[in-house]
Design an enzyme around this catalytic site. Structure first.
Site, PDB file in Angstrom:
ATOM      1  N   GLY A  76      -4.560  -6.769  -2.948  1.00 38.38           N
ATOM      2  CA  GLY A  76      -3.530  -7.378  -2.717  1.00 38.38           C
ATOM      3  C   GLY A  76      -2.158  -7.370  -1.472  1.00 38.38           C
ATOM      4  O   GLY A  76      -1.941  -8.507  -1.059  1.00 38.38           O
ATOM      5  N   ASN A  77      -2.626  -6.400  -0.861  1.00 39.21           N
ATOM      6  CA  ASN A  77      -2.742  -6.507   1.237  1.00 39.21           C
ATOM      7  C   ASN A  77      -3.164  -7.212   1.341  1.00 39.21           C
ATOM      8  O   ASN A  77      -2.438  -7.619   2.366  1.00 39.21           O
ATOM      9  CB  ASN A  77      -2.548  -5.339   1.214  1.00 39.21           C
ATOM     10  CG  ASN A  77      -1.705  -4.235   1.074  1.00 39.21           C
ATOM     11  OD1 ASN A  77      -0.731  -4.407   1.126  1.00 39.21           O
ATOM     12  ND2 ASN A  77      -2.181  -2.634   0.288  1.00 39.21           N
TER      13      ASN A  77
ATOM     14  N   LYS B  43      -0.057   4.981  -7.276  1.00 38.89           N
ATOM     15  CA  LYS B  43      -0.372   4.352  -7.260  1.00 38.89           C
ATOM     16  C   LYS B  43       0.759   3.258  -6.094  1.00 38.89           C
ATOM     17  O   LYS B  43       2.035   2.930  -6.814  1.00 38.89           O
ATOM     18  CB  LYS B  43      -1.037   2.995  -8.259  1.00 38.89           C
ATOM     19  CG  LYS B  43      -0.878   1.108  -7.916  1.00 38.89           C
ATOM     20  CD  LYS B  43      -2.093   1.133  -7.804  1.00 38.89           C
ATOM     21  CE  LYS B  43      -2.539   0.069  -6.901  1.00 38.89           C
ATOM     22  NZ  LYS B  43      -3.790   0.157  -5.772  1.00 38.89           N
TER      23      LYS B  43
ATOM     24  N   LYS C 194      -7.282  -2.098  -9.602  1.00 40.09           N
ATOM     25  CA  LYS C 194      -7.774  -3.276  -9.593  1.00 40.09           C
ATOM     26  C   LYS C 194      -9.221  -2.986  -9.393  1.00 40.09           C
ATOM     27  O   LYS C 194      -9.930  -3.198  -9.650  1.00 40.09           O
ATOM     28  CB  LYS C 194      -7.346  -4.487  -8.603  1.00 40.09           C
ATOM     29  CG  LYS C 194      -7.209  -4.394  -7.700  1.00 40.09           C
ATOM     30  CD  LYS C 194      -8.661  -5.364  -6.764  1.00 40.09           C
ATOM     31  CE  LYS C 194      -8.192  -4.681  -5.305  1.00 40.09           C
ATOM     32  NZ  LYS C 194      -7.549  -3.861  -3.829  1.00 40.09           N
TER      33      LYS C 194
ATOM     34  N   LYS D 279     -11.986   1.900  -3.856  1.00 37.77           N
ATOM     35  CA  LYS D 279     -12.656   0.697  -3.173  1.00 37.77           C
ATOM     36  C   LYS D 279     -13.866   1.715  -3.337  1.00 37.77           C
ATOM     37  O   LYS D 279     -14.924   1.728  -3.885  1.00 37.77           O
ATOM     38  CB  LYS D 279     -12.687   0.326  -2.617  1.00 37.77           C
ATOM     39  CG  LYS D 279     -11.069  -0.163  -2.364  1.00 37.77           C
ATOM     40  CD  LYS D 279     -10.502  -1.515  -0.611  1.00 37.77           C
ATOM     41  CE  LYS D 279      -9.205  -1.612  -0.755  1.00 37.77           C
ATOM     42  NZ  LYS D 279      -8.482  -1.831  -1.884  1.00 37.77           N
TER      43      LYS D 279
HETATM   44  N1  ADP Z   1     -11.511   5.582   5.892  1.00 37.18           N
HETATM   45  C1  ADP Z   1     -11.224   4.114   5.260  1.00 37.18           C
HETATM   46  N2  ADP Z   1     -11.971   2.847   6.485  1.00 37.18           N
HETATM   47  C2  ADP Z   1     -11.140   2.420   6.351  1.00 37.18           C
HETATM   48  N3  ADP Z   1      -9.979   1.463   6.036  1.00 37.18           N
HETATM   49  C3  ADP Z   1      -9.576   2.750   5.293  1.00 37.18           C
HETATM   50  C4  ADP Z   1      -9.964   4.191   5.295  1.00 37.18           C
HETATM   51  N4  ADP Z   1      -9.021   4.532   5.268  1.00 37.18           N
HETATM   52  C5  ADP Z   1      -7.598   4.099   4.393  1.00 37.18           C
HETATM   53  N5  ADP Z   1      -8.062   2.776   5.355  1.00 37.18           N
HETATM   54  C6  ADP Z   1      -7.189   1.888   4.849  1.00 37.18           C
HETATM   55  O1  ADP Z   1      -7.115   0.756   3.745  1.00 37.18           O
HETATM   56  C7  ADP Z   1      -7.076  -0.129   4.082  1.00 37.18           C
HETATM   57  C8  ADP Z   1      -7.266  -0.741   2.368  1.00 37.18           C
HETATM   58  O2  ADP Z   1      -6.679  -0.295   1.569  1.00 37.18           O
HETATM   59  P1  ADP Z   1      -5.425  -1.705   0.351  1.00 37.18           P
HETATM   60  O3  ADP Z   1      -4.950  -2.353   2.015  1.00 37.18           O
HETATM   61  O4  ADP Z   1      -4.567  -0.334  -0.286  1.00 37.18           O
HETATM   62  O5  ADP Z   1      -6.668  -2.183  -0.145  1.00 37.18           O
HETATM   63  P2  ADP Z   1      -5.964  -3.784  -0.764  1.00 37.18           P
HETATM   64  O6  ADP Z   1      -6.050  -4.741  -0.162  1.00 37.18           O
HETATM   65  O7  ADP Z   1      -6.493  -4.084  -1.996  1.00 37.18           O
HETATM   66  O8  ADP Z   1      -4.705  -4.213  -1.260  1.00 37.18           O
HETATM   67  C9  ADP Z   1      -7.293  -0.636   4.769  1.00 37.18           C
HETATM   68  O9  ADP Z   1      -7.249  -1.918   5.113  1.00 37.18           O
HETATM   69  C10 ADP Z   1      -7.198   0.098   6.087  1.00 37.18           C
HETATM   70  O10 ADP Z   1      -5.932   0.465   6.352  1.00 37.18           O
HETATM   71  N1   CP Z   2      -3.529  -3.166  -8.525  1.00 34.74           N
HETATM   72  C1   CP Z   2      -3.604  -3.108  -7.150  1.00 34.74           C
HETATM   73  O1   CP Z   2      -5.214  -2.495  -7.381  1.00 34.74           O
HETATM   74  O2   CP Z   2      -3.329  -3.726  -6.538  1.00 34.74           O
HETATM   75  P1   CP Z   2      -3.896  -3.755  -5.180  1.00 34.74           P
HETATM   76  O3   CP Z   2      -5.001  -4.351  -5.092  1.00 34.74           O
HETATM   77  O4   CP Z   2      -2.873  -4.144  -4.117  1.00 34.74           O
HETATM   78  O5   CP Z   2      -3.931  -2.014  -4.293  1.00 34.74           O
END
Ligand code: ADP
Ligand code: CP
Length: 314
Positions: free
Chosen positions: A11-12, A127, A211, A273
């Site tokens: 989502g980010n 979350k 997700k 993840k």
């Molecule tokens: N150990 C790690 N290795 C790589 N990225 C990390 C780590 N810990 C935290 N992150 C952060 O987590 C982010 C991914 O999680 P998030 O942005 O919540 O995911 P999503 O893309 O599903 O929304 C990465 O972009 C990075 O900024």
């Molecule tokens: N629902 C959910 O996990 O969204 P993000 O991947 O954006 O955190």
């Protein structure tokens, strides 16, 4: 031979506005079309953290201003985010397929995902959703509205909401049939709409499912070959953001578990993840879980770039 790949889009990584999301999904469509063109069957899931927060904030502002008469619960906000993001992905993919002369249909399945009403997560919001704010802003909103905020991976503070574990996917047969018919299916958006069983049916509940956890369940239920989690970084790292940071390439499930126990992965961002990847490959030789960026996704399958988690033979 082609593989069945469950691709989870972060989502980010989809940006924070309509225009950012349109730009990001058309980039995603190129990577996804590359995977389709090389003969793989794709089922796509996506996050909704920023989007569900934006929808909830906007609609509840309208509620507090008297524009709409009902407060909008998170189940409905998840459903809206699934339609909004599903439409963008569907539109971008169909356009990319037409441009390349690929004859593929694309369908979004708005998906209900069953959770346990007794899940302790309902009492412990974890979350992160919505926009990133400063500590001052987080404290101000928290006082005014009673929301809970946490620091999110060095990017600022975010509201957190309950995130129970996904147990079952109500529309799994519809997803399987569409995929078996050769369609690209977008399903379980935002982790799915959280529902609990009620009598012989289902009822929406106030939560946002992770997700990555739902993508693992979906990949498991479809017996996929690959779970591919696409986010904003090319690799998972140990000692993240520290001078001795080390990017992980091919990593065995057991080594990754060791890194989890050493606390290398942030809760609410990278940890879900990594846990999804571990769970997907555990005791299943030949399966792979990939965690990488959108841009690197085709290279990950073709050349093995990105973080690739596997089960080592004993
Ligand atoms: N150990 C790690 N290795 C790589 N990225 C990390 C780590 N810990 C935290 N992150 C952060 O987590 C982010 C991914 O999680 P998030 O942005 O919540 O995911 P999503 O893309 O599903 O929304 C990465 O972009 C990075 O900024
Ligand atoms: N629902 C959910 O996990 O969204 P993000 O991947 O954006 O955190």
């Amino acid at each position: 031979m082609g593989k069945r790949i469950v691709v989870a889009l972060g989502g980010n990584a989809l940006g924070n506005s309509v225009s950012e999301q349109l730009a990001q999904v058309s980039e995603a469509a190129v990577s996804i079309a590359n995977l389709v063109e090389t003969g793989n069957d794709l089922v796509i899931t996506h996050g909704n953290g920023p989007q569900v927060g934006m929808i909830h904030k906007g609609l509840n502002h309208s509620y507090s201003e008297g524009v709409i008469g009902t407060e909008m619960p998170f189940a409905e906000c998840s459903a809206l985010s699934g339609g909004y993001i599903g439409y963008h992905i569907q539109n971008a993919l169909i356009n990319e397929f037409k441009r390349r002369g690929i004859e593929k249909q694309v369908a979004t399945v708005i998906t209900q995902v069953v959770v346990d009403p007794q899940d302790p997560a309902f009492l412990n919001p974890s979350k992160p959703i919505g926009e990133f704010v400063s500590l001052n802003e987080a404290e101000r909103i928290s006082e005014a509205k009673g929301y809970v905020f946490v620091e999110d991976s060095g990017r600022g503070y975010r509201r957190v909401v309950p995130s129970p574990l996904p147990i079952d996917i109500v529309e799994i047969e519809a997803i399987r049939k569409l995929s078996n018919e050769g369609m690209v299916v977008i399903a379980c958006g935002g982790g799915g709409i959280p529902v609990i069983t009620e009598g012989s049916g289902y009822k929406g509940v106030d939560a946002v499912i992770d997700k990555d956890a739902t993508s693992n369940l979906l990949a498991e239920m479809l017996d996929a070959n690959v779970l591919m989690v696409l986010t904003a970084v090319d690799n998972v790292a140990i000692n993240f953001n520290k001078p001795d940071m080390e990017k992980l390439q091919r990593v065995s499930r057991t080594d990754l578990e060791k890194y989890v126990n050493e606390g290398h992965f942030a809760k609410g961002s990278m940890l879900p993840k990594v846990l999804a990847a571990i769970s997907f490959v555990r005791n299943r030789l030949g399966r792979e879980a990939v965690i990488t960026s959108l841009e690197n996704s085709a290279h990950a399958i073709a050349e093995g770039n990105g973080t690739i988690v596997y089960e080592a033979a004993v």
